[in-house]
Design a protein around this motif. Structure first.
Motif, PDB file in Angstrom:
ATOM      1  N   PRO A   1       5.992 -11.342   7.243  1.00 37.35           N
ATOM      2  CA  PRO A   1       4.906 -10.785   7.466  1.00 37.35           C
ATOM      3  C   PRO A   1       4.299 -10.280   6.128  1.00 37.35           C
ATOM      4  O   PRO A   1       4.955 -10.186   5.129  1.00 37.35           O
ATOM      5  N   PRO A   2       2.778 -10.334   5.995  1.00 35.43           N
ATOM      6  CA  PRO A   2       2.230  -9.986   4.761  1.00 35.43           C
ATOM      7  C   PRO A   2       2.464  -8.659   4.305  1.00 35.43           C
ATOM      8  O   PRO A   2       2.910  -7.718   5.249  1.00 35.43           O
ATOM      9  N   LEU A   3       2.361  -8.298   3.126  1.00 32.39           N
ATOM     10  CA  LEU A   3       2.610  -7.152   2.478  1.00 32.39           C
ATOM     11  C   LEU A   3       1.451  -6.447   1.913  1.00 32.39           C
ATOM     12  O   LEU A   3       0.691  -6.896   0.905  1.00 32.39           O
ATOM     13  N   VAL A   4       0.913  -5.300   2.199  1.00 31.85           N
ATOM     14  CA  VAL A   4      -0.216  -4.544   1.503  1.00 31.85           C
ATOM     15  C   VAL A   4       0.401  -3.444   0.620  1.00 31.85           C
ATOM     16  O   VAL A   4       1.232  -2.628   1.511  1.00 31.85           O
ATOM     17  N   ILE A   5       0.490  -3.359  -0.528  1.00 28.17           N
ATOM     18  CA  ILE A   5       1.151  -2.289  -1.345  1.00 28.17           C
ATOM     19  C   ILE A   5       0.042  -1.351  -1.483  1.00 28.17           C
ATOM     20  O   ILE A   5      -1.317  -1.545  -2.091  1.00 28.17           O
ATOM     21  N   ALA A   6       0.058   0.080  -0.921  1.00 25.15           N
ATOM     22  CA  ALA A   6      -0.761   1.053  -0.919  1.00 25.15           C
ATOM     23  C   ALA A   6      -0.886   1.965  -2.266  1.00 25.15           C
ATOM     24  O   ALA A   6       0.242   2.710  -2.352  1.00 25.15           O
TER      25      ALA A   6
ATOM     26  N   ARG B   1       2.555 -13.407   1.485  1.00 25.34           N
ATOM     27  CA  ARG B   1       1.367 -12.831   0.841  1.00 25.34           C
ATOM     28  C   ARG B   1       1.355 -11.391   0.654  1.00 25.34           C
ATOM     29  O   ARG B   1       1.754 -10.647   1.328  1.00 25.34           O
ATOM     30  N   VAL B   2       0.938 -11.155  -0.705  1.00 28.66           N
ATOM     31  CA  VAL B   2       0.939  -9.850  -1.181  1.00 28.66           C
ATOM     32  C   VAL B   2      -0.255  -9.209  -1.590  1.00 28.66           C
ATOM     33  O   VAL B   2      -0.965  -9.868  -2.526  1.00 28.66           O
ATOM     34  N   GLU B   3      -0.920  -8.257  -1.078  1.00 32.67           N
ATOM     35  CA  GLU B   3      -2.254  -7.650  -1.420  1.00 32.67           C
ATOM     36  C   GLU B   3      -2.151  -6.055  -1.957  1.00 32.67           C
ATOM     37  O   GLU B   3      -1.101  -5.485  -1.583  1.00 32.67           O
TER      38      GLU B   3
ATOM     39  N   ALA C   1      -9.323  -2.057   4.194  1.00 39.15           N
ATOM     40  CA  ALA C   1      -9.887  -3.319   4.017  1.00 39.15           C
ATOM     41  C   ALA C   1      -8.724  -4.322   3.644  1.00 39.15           C
ATOM     42  O   ALA C   1      -8.851  -5.542   4.205  1.00 39.15           O
ATOM     43  N   ALA C   2      -7.942  -3.791   2.997  1.00 39.08           N
ATOM     44  CA  ALA C   2      -6.851  -4.954   2.362  1.00 39.08           C
ATOM     45  C   ALA C   2      -6.002  -5.239   3.723  1.00 39.08           C
ATOM     46  O   ALA C   2      -5.577  -6.658   3.852  1.00 39.08           O
TER      47      ALA C   2
END
Length: 418
Positions: free
Chosen positions: A16-21, A49-51, A64-65
């Motif tokens: 799974p992709p990662l969103v760093i908040a 995928r890291v955003e 949005a990310a």
């Protein structure tokens, strides 16, 4: 500084992709350091995928990310809060942003992990910042003013104070005094004054923030104002945690925890089974308290146990003397796992534990890693025995919850038998 999220082509992986908040900042330097940290995390998670997304001030927003990484039918995502404490952003703002971000993706599931907290790597990073600021001063001569953000949530402020105690007992400083830059007390000036009144003239102020920004500027301003009235005191301000291997390691660890949960609809991502180990070789690497607890249970299951360690806990020494276990009195070697059905990596050295896991993986042998359970291939459940049965609980890699549920189930079963 405006950061525009660059479209990233889909990665052929089931991870799974990662969103760093993160929080976000108006300071260009803070944004740059944060994005450098995101790049560092990418190197630790190949194929993921890291955003980055932010609560405020810095684009893109978290929702949005998240919406971006879920585009194209991605079924799962993980959000890691880039927050040291458990204040309002962790409890309210980020969860709300997650709900907004996945609103257009009704079939997707999003795992929101625990905040960063104060694991060993982050404590180590803080001590390094203090050591850099101390320079030629001996730690024993330094009083640390440990500055947190401060919020209206008592538990979050208490966590900061608790961490200050950890620094005091592990850093060898003359003293560690908590302070806050907002909302809560004592203020930076108040804690500096306490340090001064106790006779300290060598003071390091440690802003416990992840990146440079307005908070670090406010801390510096408070120090400058106080120092002007106390010319005989030497006060040095340490840098924030920043882009460093320790912080990236903790973020990657939180992702791995969340990734396991994201890829299963079960209560725990582990598949529970019962191992029949009678007469089969089990290798326990490490001679400390963890194996002191686990080896007797393996023996009770009939396993042929080999313990590899230069030294043993007295209980294990007795088992070795009685011939109940085989003791290889030395450091671990990969060949120790030849023929093993099950392995425990429980040393105090993370590098050794990692070697054990790698050697077990090469042999297709399940391995429990005690210091970083998500990096092993098996977990040890919390177990309880009742007449004719053993109850085992795995609560999504949460040992305390596992033990709590185990205890309640044992109590229920015992009450039913009364």
């Amino acid at each position: 500084m405006t950061h525009v999220m660059t479209p990233v082509p889909p990665i052929a992986t089931d991870l799974p992709p990662l969103v760093i908040a993160g929080h976000g900042t108006r300071e260009a330097e803070g944004v740059a350091v944060c994005l450098a940290l995101v790049d560092r995390v990418r190197t630790l998670l190949p194929g993921v995928r890291v955003e980055a997304g932010f609560v405020e001030l810095t684009p893109p927003t978290i929702d949005a990310a998240l919406s971006s990484v879920l585009d194209g039918g991605v079924p799962h995502a993980v959000v890691v809060p880039l927050m040291i404490g458990s204040g309002g952003h962790v409890r309210e703002d980020i969860p709300e942003a997650i709900e907004t971000g996945k609103a257009a993706h009704p079939g997707a599931s999003v795992v929101y992990t625990r905040h960063l907290g104060s694991p060993v790597p982050l404590v180590s990073a803080v001590r390094k910042r203090i050591a850099t600021a101390s320079a030629d001063w001996s730690a024993a001569d330094v009083t640390v003013v440990f500055v947190g953000r401060g919020c209206s949530i008592t538990d979050a402020n208490a966590d900061h104070v608790r961490l200050g105690r950890v620094l005091l007992e592990t850093g060898g400083y003359a003293g560690v005094l908590p302070a806050f830059i907002q909302v809560a007390r004592p203020t930076v000036a108040e804690s500096l004054s306490v340090a001064y009144c106790t006779g300290s003239r060598r003071i390091v102020v440690m802003p416990h923030y992840l990146f440079p920004g307005r908070l670090t500027s406010w801390v510096q301003a408070a120090v400058d104002e106080w120092s002007a009235g106390h010319p005989d005191a030497q006060v040095r301000v340490a840098g924030p945690v920043g882009d460093c291997p320790e912080l990236a390691e903790v973020v990657a660890k939180r992702y791995r925890e969340g990734s396991l949960r994201a890829r299963t609809d079960l209560g725990s991502p582990a598949y529970l089974t019962g191992l029949l180990l009678s007469g089969r070789k089990v290798v326990a690497v490490g001679g400390g308290c963890v194996n002191r607890r686990r080896v007797p249970k393996l023996l009770a299951a009939g396993a042929d146990v080999t313990v590899v360690a230069p030294e043993l806990h007295p209980t294990l020494v007795e088992l070795a003397a009685a011939g109940s276990i085989t003791w290889r009195e030395r450091d671990f070697q990969d060949s120790d796992l030849d023929g093993a059905w099950y392995v425990l990596a429980t040393t105090d050295d993370p590098e050794t534990n990692a070697r054990v896991v790698t050697a077990a993986e090469a042999r297709h042998t399940f391995c429990v890693r005690a210091d970083q359970a998500d990096l092993g291939s098996a977990w040890t459940p919390a177990t309880g025995d009742i007449p004719g049965a053993t109850i085992a609980v795995l609560a999504s890699h949460n040992p305390r919850r596992s033990a709590t549920l185990r205890n309640k189930l044992v109590e229920l079963m015992e009450a039913a038998d009364d």
